[in-house]
Write an enzyme that holds these catalytic residues in place. Structure first.
Site: not given
Length: 255
Positions: A66, A70, A139, A142
């Site tokens: 995650e 991002d 989450d 990502e």
């Protein structure tokens, strides 16, 4: 250390129930993306609650993926905005990117892909509705990007974003965070080109789901057309197209 990590990934893959592995095979087929290392895919959908309930099987949760995803998402969106919005200032680009990568947007992307159906959750998290929890869905989106980046690089991440994320930018889904009308007015005033006029030329759909088509003119010249669920949204979209059109004309003039 690397050999141990790969060994753990192999063990995790082999200990996943066949029905779960089949579900991930179906997901890859549906997305048209096939992982070279399917352990990365499993890892992207593994919540910490699942890891805590299967400690002996050495699963790894998706938090590190995650973190990477991002950054990958921000890079992909930044490159797209830089290429497609040549007239947008740095502050405006930052504001628009923030709207695209915020949690509510990521939840929408995740739901569109039905990612919630594939998350590996602990029993407690499952019973308390974790599968539909916004933060968890964001989450996972990502983490999937992070896994795809490690497995295949931006060469595969970019086409994925071009399918799921970028089209929504192109049709003005995030225009509510940008005041394109004010920006267009500033551009016109700088060059003293004349007066802007907005006109609704068509209303589509039933009363409960009406959409408006608006055009914006500079003098007698039509610059842009916008479609929106409200008159204000349609005007903003028309202004966005007009800014792009003026940018294209300027580029042609320089060439």
């Amino acid at each position: 250390m690397i050999n141990n990590r790969h060994s753990n990934e192999k063990n995790a893959r082999s200990t996943l129930p066949l029905v779960i592995r089949n579900q991930f095979d179906e997901l890859q087929k549906r997305l048209g993306i096939h992982f070279n290392n399917t352990s990365l895919l499993y890892n992207a959908f593994t919540h910490s609650s699942y890891v805590n309930e299967h400690r002996r099987k050495k699963f790894t949760d998706n938090e590190r993926l995650e973190f990477l995803g991002d950054a990958v998402l921000e890079l992909g969106v930044s490159r797209f905005l830089y290429a497609t919005e040549p007239n947008m200032a740095e502050g405006e680009l930052t504001k628009l990117r923030a709207a695209i990568v915020c949690e509510p947007s990521l939840v929408k992307f995740s739901n569109e892909l039905e990612f919630g159906n594939y998350i590996l959750l602990g029993k407690g998290e499952e019973q308390t509705g974790g599968r539909m929890r916004p933060a968890l869905l964001a989450d996972v989106f990502e983490a999937f990007l992070g896994a795809l980046y490690i497995d295949q690089g931006m060469e595969s991440v970019t086409p994925f974003l071009e399918t799921i994320v970028f089209p929504k930018i192109s049709v003005g889904a995030f225009s509510h965070v940008m005041d394109y009308k004010s920006r267009l007015q500033e551009i016109v005033q700088q060059k003293n080109n004349g007066q802007l006029q907005y006109e609704i030329i068509e209303e589509k759909g039933p009363a409960h789901a009406k959409k408006f088509v608006t055009i914006v003119r500079l003098g007698e010249t039509q610059l842009g057309t916008g479609l929106g669920r409200s008159k204000k949204e349609a005007e903003q979209e028309a202004a966005r197209h007009a800014i792009q059109e003026l940018g294209n004309r300027q580029a042609e003039g320089e060439n």
